[in-house]
Design a protein around this motif. Structure first.
Motif, short mmCIF file in Angstrom:
data_model
loop_
_atom_site.label_atom_id
_atom_site.label_comp_id
_atom_site.label_asym_id
_atom_site.label_seq_id
_atom_site.Cartn_x
_atom_site.Cartn_y
_atom_site.Cartn_z
N GLY A 187 0.82 -1.20 0.00
CA GLY A 187 0.00 0.00 0.00
C GLY A 187 0.85 1.24 0.00
O GLY A 187 2.09 1.17 -0.01
N GLU A 230 -4.07 3.94 1.43
CA GLU A 230 -4.60 2.66 1.87
C GLU A 230 -3.53 1.58 1.82
O GLU A 230 -2.53 1.69 1.09
N ASN A 289 -3.33 -2.83 1.71
CA ASN A 289 -4.04 -4.10 1.53
C ASN A 289 -3.27 -5.21 2.22
O ASN A 289 -2.05 -5.35 2.02
N THR A 305 -8.65 -4.22 3.56
CA THR A 305 -8.15 -2.97 3.01
C THR A 305 -8.36 -1.88 4.05
O THR A 305 -9.50 -1.58 4.42
N THR A 316 -7.99 1.99 5.03
CA THR A 316 -7.93 3.27 4.34
C THR A 316 -7.96 4.41 5.32
O THR A 316 -8.69 4.37 6.32
#
Length: 508
Positions: A421, A442, A444, A491, A493
């Motif tokens: 990310g 973000e 992952n 994920t 964010t």
């Protein structure tokens, strides 16, 4: 930096510089002037008596001295003579004494005064200089080059060789060095050696303390280029901040091994190391520092009276790299950090300490991280005045602008965590995250085999059902099912408003 300068300048002398064929011509006085200028460029003062001969030049009573006043230290290389013979083809042969002493005196404030004499020796050393003034090439080979501790005094008290010794030997050495000194100085060096051996030991006569380190390396290689601007002072860190300095290179070996032992009143701790290929790449200039080291096929053993079990581990690959800006800048500069520990294994004896039933998979483990980004330095790290001001005021050395996690891998005991990310950072907002610049981006994350690992830890008694339940609830809050069995993904964010979301669900 002073250590780099000293080692590089010793390389100019000890390994004799080098080069290939050339159609230009040099004379013996020009060769000596070139060597003298090169040493002076690294901060050495040089005195000698020059006597012309029918075929060249004899240089006698040679003294090369490097002073480091801030450490109250000096390095002095002295020997009787260097013979320079013109070969008739535009090249010059140089003959050095078989033994050259290097005297180091150091008396740093508040520390013991140390005087040591290192004996630099050579066997079968052949050196030929070609090229032209201002751009000379030195070619050399030697059956053996060595450095040994010949004398040692601490606070004026002699230390015998049976109390302290050091020997380093290179076999079958070949190399070339090109020196260009038209504007400033540039040194390009390529050296290879078939093998190296080293031996270090000390015994404290007033106690039972002793230590021994010995080992060997095969297939050594060094390739480097150093650029020194005009007026460069290796004793002054400010010279780095002024710009123009640059150094880059590659060095390493193809195989190595070491044995060591340390004896104290409690007993002797001993061990061994073994490596395959080791390779170091470095680059440094007035703007940035770059460092990258890699090693393969490593093994390490250690045992001692304070260890309940002997340590026996191995690793297929390890690597470390860093890129860091060192100069003050108005715009973001690149940075990087990487760490790899791949194929880590330990002996069954160690595994059995906490997993006697072999419930956990004992496959080789891996930890790897690769990060790149940008930062804006507010100070030059090699400017003493700027760094002193930073320390006195407690100021901020710079700001973080962006980070990218290119790879995160943790693979061990049957479970695997992966991630990637990127984030940017708003340094105008230090309130949202309690003094830290607000991130935006973000990451992952994937996690495989976590539930199976938890079940095995419960069966082993290393994890209670209550703790396992809490861990599983936490994973369910932040993750969703992945593509395979016992697989999770998430994920995470952080948006422009500073909200933290997991798979689209706000959690802060």
């Amino acid at each position: 930096m002073r250590r780099i300068a000293r080692l590089s300048s010793c390389s100019v002398l000890a390994f004799a510089l080098s080069g290939g064929a050339s159609f230009a011509e040099v004379t013996a006085p020009q060769v000596w002037d070139g060597l003298e200028a090169a040493l002076q460029g690294f901060g050495y003062s040089v005195t000698a008596t020059e006597t012309p001969t029918g075929d060249g030049l004899d240089v006698t009573d040679v003294v090369m001295r490097f002073d480091a006043p801030e450490d109250n230290a000096t390095v002095e290389i002295s020997f009787e003579s260097i013979d320079l013979v013109e070969n008739g083809d535009g090249s010059v042969s140089m003959t050095f004494p078989a033994s050259m002493p290097i005297t180091i005196d150091a008396a740093p404030e508040g520390e013991e005064a140390v005087m040591m004499v290192l004996d630099y020796g050579n066997q079968g050393l052949e050196l030929v200089v070609s090229g032209e003034p201002g751009n000379m090439t030195y070619t050399y080979s030697a059956t053996q080059l060595s450095i040994s501790l010949a004398e040692l005094e601490i606070d004026g008290t002699p230390v015998a060789r049976e109390e302290a010794r050091f020997d380093f030997i290179l076999d079958n050495v070949e190399g070339t060095t090109v020196t260009a000194t038209t504007t400033g100085a540039e040194f390009t060096q390529n050296v290879e050696a078939a093998s190296a051996r080293y031996d270090f030991a000390f015994n404290d006569p007033e106690s039972d303390d002793a230590a021994l380190v010995s080992g060997s390396m095969a297939g050594l290689f060094v390739s480097s280029t150093t650029v020194l601007p005009e007026g460069f002072d290796p004793t002054d860190a400010q010279s780095l901040a002024a710009g123009g300095f640059a150094a880059r290179g590659t060095m390493g070996y193809t195989a190595g091994e070491m044995q060591f032992a340390a004896t104290e009143p409690a007993g002797t701790t001993s061990g061994t190391t073994r490596t395959g290929t080791v390779r170091l790449e470095f680059a440094m200039d007035s703007d940035a520092l770059r460092y990258d080291v890699q090693a393969t096929d490593q093994a390490f053993t250690l045992s001692g009276p304070e260890m309940p079990l002997p340590l026996d581990v191995s690793m297929a690959e390890s690597a470390f790299r860093v890129t860091a800006p060192i100069a003050k800048a108005d715009e973001p500069q690149d940075m990087a950090f990487g760490l790899t520990l791949r194929g880590f294994e330990m002996s069954d004896l160690l595994w059995n300490v906490f997993d006697p039933g072999a419930a956990l998979p004992r496959d080789p483990a891996t930890i790897a991280m690769d990060i790149t980004g940008q930062v804006t330095p507010f100070f030059n790290l090699f400017d003493p005045e700027q760094m002193a001001m930073l320390e006195a005021t407690g100021g901020t050395p710079g700001e973080l602008n962006a980070l990218t996690l290119n790879d995160l891998t943790i693979d061990a005991a049957g479970a695997k965590l992966g991630g990637s990310g990127s984030f940017t950072f708003d340094n105008d907002d230090l309130q949202t995250f309690g003094g830290f610049p607000r991130p935006n981006g973000e990451i992952n994350v994937t996690l495989d085999g976590a539930n199976s690992l938890i079940d095995k830890l419960i069966a082993m008694g290393l994890l209670t059902n209550e703790d396992a339940m809490g861990a599983r609830m936490m994973m369910s809050m932040f993750a969703v099912p992945g593509e395979g069995q016992d697989s999770l993904k998430s994920t995470l964010t952080i948006n422009e408003q500073g909200h933290v979301l997991a798979n689209g669900m706000r959690i802060q």
